[in-house]
Motif scaffolding. Sequence first.
Motif, PDB file in Angstrom:
ATOM      1  N   GLU A  82      76.595  38.446  19.172  1.00 51.53           N
ATOM      2  CA  GLU A  82      76.482  37.128  18.556  1.00 51.53           C
ATOM      3  C   GLU A  82      75.139  36.483  18.867  1.00 51.53           C
ATOM      4  OE1 GLU A  82      77.920  34.140  16.056  1.00 51.53           O
ATOM      5  OE2 GLU A  82      78.625  36.177  16.468  1.00 51.53           O
ATOM      6  N   THR A  83      74.658  36.684  20.085  1.00 49.33           N
ATOM      7  CA  THR A  83      73.367  36.134  20.481  1.00 49.33           C
ATOM      8  C   THR A  83      72.226  36.741  19.664  1.00 49.33           C
ATOM      9  OG1 THR A  83      74.053  35.592  22.734  1.00 49.33           O
ATOM     10  CG2 THR A  83      71.719  35.998  22.400  1.00 49.33           C
ATOM     11  N   VAL A  84      72.259  38.058  19.471  1.00 45.82           N
ATOM     12  CA  VAL A  84      71.215  38.715  18.686  1.00 45.82           C
ATOM     13  C   VAL A  84      71.264  38.245  17.235  1.00 45.82           C
ATOM     14  CG1 VAL A  84      70.333  40.930  17.851  1.00 45.82           C
ATOM     15  CG2 VAL A  84      71.139  40.725  20.200  1.00 45.82           C
ATOM     16  N   LYS A  85      72.456  38.087  16.698  1.00 48.82           N
ATOM     17  CA  LYS A  85      72.593  37.665  15.306  1.00 48.82           C
ATOM     18  C   LYS A  85      72.111  36.233  15.083  1.00 48.82           C
ATOM     19  CE  LYS A  85      76.516  40.464  13.691  1.00 48.82           C
ATOM     20  NZ  LYS A  85      77.933  40.393  13.217  1.00 48.82           N
ATOM     21  N   ILE A 122      61.793  36.286  20.908  1.00 48.84           N
ATOM     22  CA  ILE A 122      60.893  37.165  20.165  1.00 48.84           C
ATOM     23  C   ILE A 122      61.628  37.775  18.966  1.00 48.84           C
ATOM     24  CG2 ILE A 122      59.519  39.281  20.278  1.00 48.84           C
ATOM     25  CD1 ILE A 122      59.046  38.631  23.269  1.00 48.84           C
ATOM     26  N   THR A 123      62.874  38.194  19.176  1.00 41.51           N
ATOM     27  CA  THR A 123      63.672  38.761  18.082  1.00 41.51           C
ATOM     28  C   THR A 123      63.672  37.837  16.872  1.00 41.51           C
ATOM     29  OG1 THR A 123      65.169  39.819  19.699  1.00 41.51           O
ATOM     30  CG2 THR A 123      65.939  39.660  17.412  1.00 41.51           C
ATOM     31  N   HIS A 124      63.880  36.554  17.129  1.00 34.69           N
ATOM     32  CA  HIS A 124      64.031  35.609  16.024  1.00 34.69           C
ATOM     33  C   HIS A 124      62.701  35.032  15.535  1.00 34.69           C
ATOM     34  CE1 HIS A 124      68.370  35.404  15.310  1.00 34.69           C
ATOM     35  NE2 HIS A 124      68.403  35.980  16.494  1.00 34.69           N
ATOM     36  N   SER A 125      61.605  35.705  15.922  1.00 31.98           N
ATOM     37  CA  SER A 125      60.300  35.392  15.330  1.00 31.98           C
ATOM     38  C   SER A 125      59.981  36.343  14.184  1.00 31.98           C
ATOM     39  CB  SER A 125      59.201  35.489  16.396  1.00 31.98           C
ATOM     40  OG  SER A 125      58.982  36.849  16.788  1.00 31.98           O
ATOM     41  N   PHE A 126      60.877  37.333  13.956  1.00 32.02           N
ATOM     42  CA  PHE A 126      60.623  38.346  12.936  1.00 32.02           C
ATOM     43  C   PHE A 126      61.149  37.905  11.569  1.00 32.02           C
ATOM     44  CE2 PHE A 126      61.363  41.294  16.770  1.00 32.02           C
ATOM     45  CZ  PHE A 126      60.039  41.180  17.159  1.00 32.02           C
ATOM     46  N   ASP A 127      60.802  38.710  10.545  1.00 24.71           N
ATOM     47  CA  ASP A 127      61.327  38.489   9.201  1.00 24.71           C
ATOM     48  C   ASP A 127      62.842  38.686   9.191  1.00 24.71           C
ATOM     49  OD1 ASP A 127      58.760  38.123   8.368  1.00 24.71           O
ATOM     50  OD2 ASP A 127      58.556  40.081   7.395  1.00 24.71           O
ATOM     51  N   PRO A 128      63.566  38.028   8.281  1.00 22.14           N
ATOM     52  CA  PRO A 128      65.018  38.185   8.202  1.00 22.14           C
ATOM     53  C   PRO A 128      65.470  39.638   8.067  1.00 22.14           C
ATOM     54  CG  PRO A 128      64.346  36.304   6.895  1.00 22.14           C
ATOM     55  CD  PRO A 128      63.086  36.972   7.354  1.00 22.14           C
TER      56      PRO A 128
END
Length: 366
Positions: A82-85, A122-128
């Motif tokens: 859930e955190t990664v999503k 960092i993960t959530h700085s990427f493209d969808p």
Amino acid sequence: MSALQPTLDKPESLTGLSDDEFQALLLEGVSRTFALTIPQLPESLYRPVANAYLLCRIVDTVEDEVSLSPEQKKTFCERFIETVKTGHGANDFAADLAPLLSEQTIPAEHTLIDLTPRVIQITHSFDPQQIEALATCVETMAQGMPVFQAQNLSNGLPTMADMDNYCYYVAGCVGEMLAKLFCHYSPEIAANKERLLELSVSFGQGLQMTNILKDIWDDASRGVCWLPQDIFDETGFDLSMLTPETDDENFRKGLEHLISIAHGHLRNALAYTQLIPSHETGIRNFCLWALGMAVLTLRKIKQHLDFKQSNQVKITRNSVKATILTTRLTGRSNLLLSLLFNLTSRGLESPDWTYHPQSLKAKSAL
């Protein structure tokens, strides 16, 4: 007063690093192999692939932690998915998990768990599309691995199909994720997306089977066996009898069969790599170095079927250097790569034995 020198045993010292420096230092701590291969990728691929490996390593850390019960592992895996999503909950996840880690978890992984919030940022700085690829991989891995961890692994896995499924959950899904990231990076690569996704599962399995075969005796000392019993039924060996003292010709014959199967997957890994445009030398190097080291490891295992410790079949630094040099010289030519693969993997097949593989990936959702 001088600035605090960045070091993994002081997580707070990493706060001033750039994202790339931060991930590079963590990678060096948790995997020297990937710390070597991932920087070969083009700059726009390096960051998401490095991040993906760190995310997968967090899942591995949860699954390998001896102090956690199966139920705790399941709960932490669900929270991490859930955190990664969503990008939310990383602070609480790290704060709850970190105090439970034992000394058997390496210090670099302790630090990785402490710094999960930065990794997720960092993960959530990427493209969808990139985030979706990473999240799908983490979800597949974090849902699949606990199923196997909950089993009695002292007698091996029942069938080769079970080994296929295990390898998919721990490595094949990573191969799929990488193929998606490569296709996102390049429309030219995306032209072969369907075939790349198919071969990527086999690529992952070849690497994972090589690691399993190399680590047989380390696993046996912990009462764990990832080998498939049905392969050894053919040779007349019962895996429930496997101990670090085992010296049995029927067991070694089964190993030869598994080496042959792994070789077939690595041949698919070569086909995968050859689909990458020749001018994408960074991506080709990333694939070829992993492939080359796996082939050389299988060769050492085949030449020393009576080995008793993983370090007896671990390839040398000179072999790693030779792999790097050779692939740099031949990496742009599919013909030379095929010739090199055939030469270095000669003898890995079992010519008088044939395996008809079942599904390379889990057929049903968990």
